[in-house]
Design an enzyme around this catalytic site. Structure first.
Site, PDB file in Angstrom:
ATOM      1  N   GLY A  48       0.846  -1.190   0.000  1.00  0.00           N
ATOM      2  CA  GLY A  48       0.000   0.000   0.000  1.00  0.00           C
ATOM      3  C   GLY A  48       0.882   1.242   0.000  1.00  0.00           C
ATOM      4  CB  CYS A  49       3.074   3.050   1.178  1.00  0.00           C
ATOM      5  SG  CYS A  49       3.641   1.961   2.485  1.00  0.00           S
ATOM      6  CG  HIS A  50      -1.336   3.475  -2.604  1.00  0.00           C
ATOM      7  ND1 HIS A  50      -0.697   2.264  -2.719  1.00  0.00           N
ATOM      8  CD2 HIS A  50      -2.665   3.198  -2.646  1.00  0.00           C
ATOM      9  CE1 HIS A  50      -1.588   1.303  -2.836  1.00  0.00           C
ATOM     10  NE2 HIS A  50      -2.796   1.838  -2.793  1.00  0.00           N
ATOM     11  CB  ALA A  51      -4.430   8.204  -0.567  1.00  0.00           C
ATOM     12  NE  ARG A  96      -5.381   3.259   0.531  1.00  0.00           N
ATOM     13  CZ  ARG A  96      -6.586   3.029   0.053  1.00  0.00           C
ATOM     14  NH1 ARG A  96      -6.858   1.863  -0.453  1.00  0.00           N
ATOM     15  NH2 ARG A  96      -7.464   3.993   0.012  1.00  0.00           N
TER      16      ARG A  96
END
Ligand code: T46
Length: 139
Positions: A48-51, A96
């Protein structure tokens, strides 16, 4: 159960001697029309590590367990997914990160739109700017 950041949904379980059957459909467990399904088998590390600008998702841990951190730019909260009878509804503009996967983790995602690389916000500062821009629009 409703949280400001994301909603943990409990599904109906059709349980009998043959096992548990869980059916998901729009209005019956899924709060949007799913148009894409993907799953991550044996995830590792941090994912993840993004929106997303527009995407809605329902994350379900079909097997094993994992932790999903959800962040709205002000508050962050960890959700532990460890049962196939509940799902985490993550709306647009939420950062997230998924981690702490059990070795047998199988993570399913129902998504509200086709895959679109342009819908990703992968830089945290850009995410905060997108939140601020959205707040201005609501004024
Ligand atoms: C999300 C979290 C929960 C595709 O070709 N089609 C797809 O539908 C998806 C989701 C991914 N991909 C490709 C793009 C990358 O080359 O699969 C590769 C791995 O994707 P990514 O690094 O985005 O995987 P995660 O686990 O970091 O994130 C995924 C979703 O992309 C994302 O929308 O919210 O799971």
């Amino acid at each position: 159960m409703t949280f400001a950041l994301a909603e943990l949904l409990q599904f109906n379980v059709n349980a009998d001697a043959r096992g548990d059957l869980i059916a998901l459909e729009k209005g019956g467990g899924v709060p949007f029309v799913p148009v894409r399904v993907y799953y991550i088998d044996a995830p590792r590390g941090v994912r993840g590590c993004h929106a997303h600008y527009n995407l809605e998702q329902l994350l379900i841990c079909l097997r094993g367990s994992c932790t999903v951190l959800v962040d709205d730019g002000e508050t962050r909260r960890n959700f532990r997914l460890e049962s196939s009878d509940c799902g985490l509804h993550v709306k647009p503009l939420k950062w997230r990160e998924m981690r702490d996967f059990s070795d047998d983790c199988l993570l399913l995602c129902l998504a509200s739109a086709p895959y679109d690389a342009a819908d990703y916000i992968r830089d945290y500062d850009a995410f905060l700017q997108a939140i601020a821009a959205q707040a201005k629009l609501k004024l």
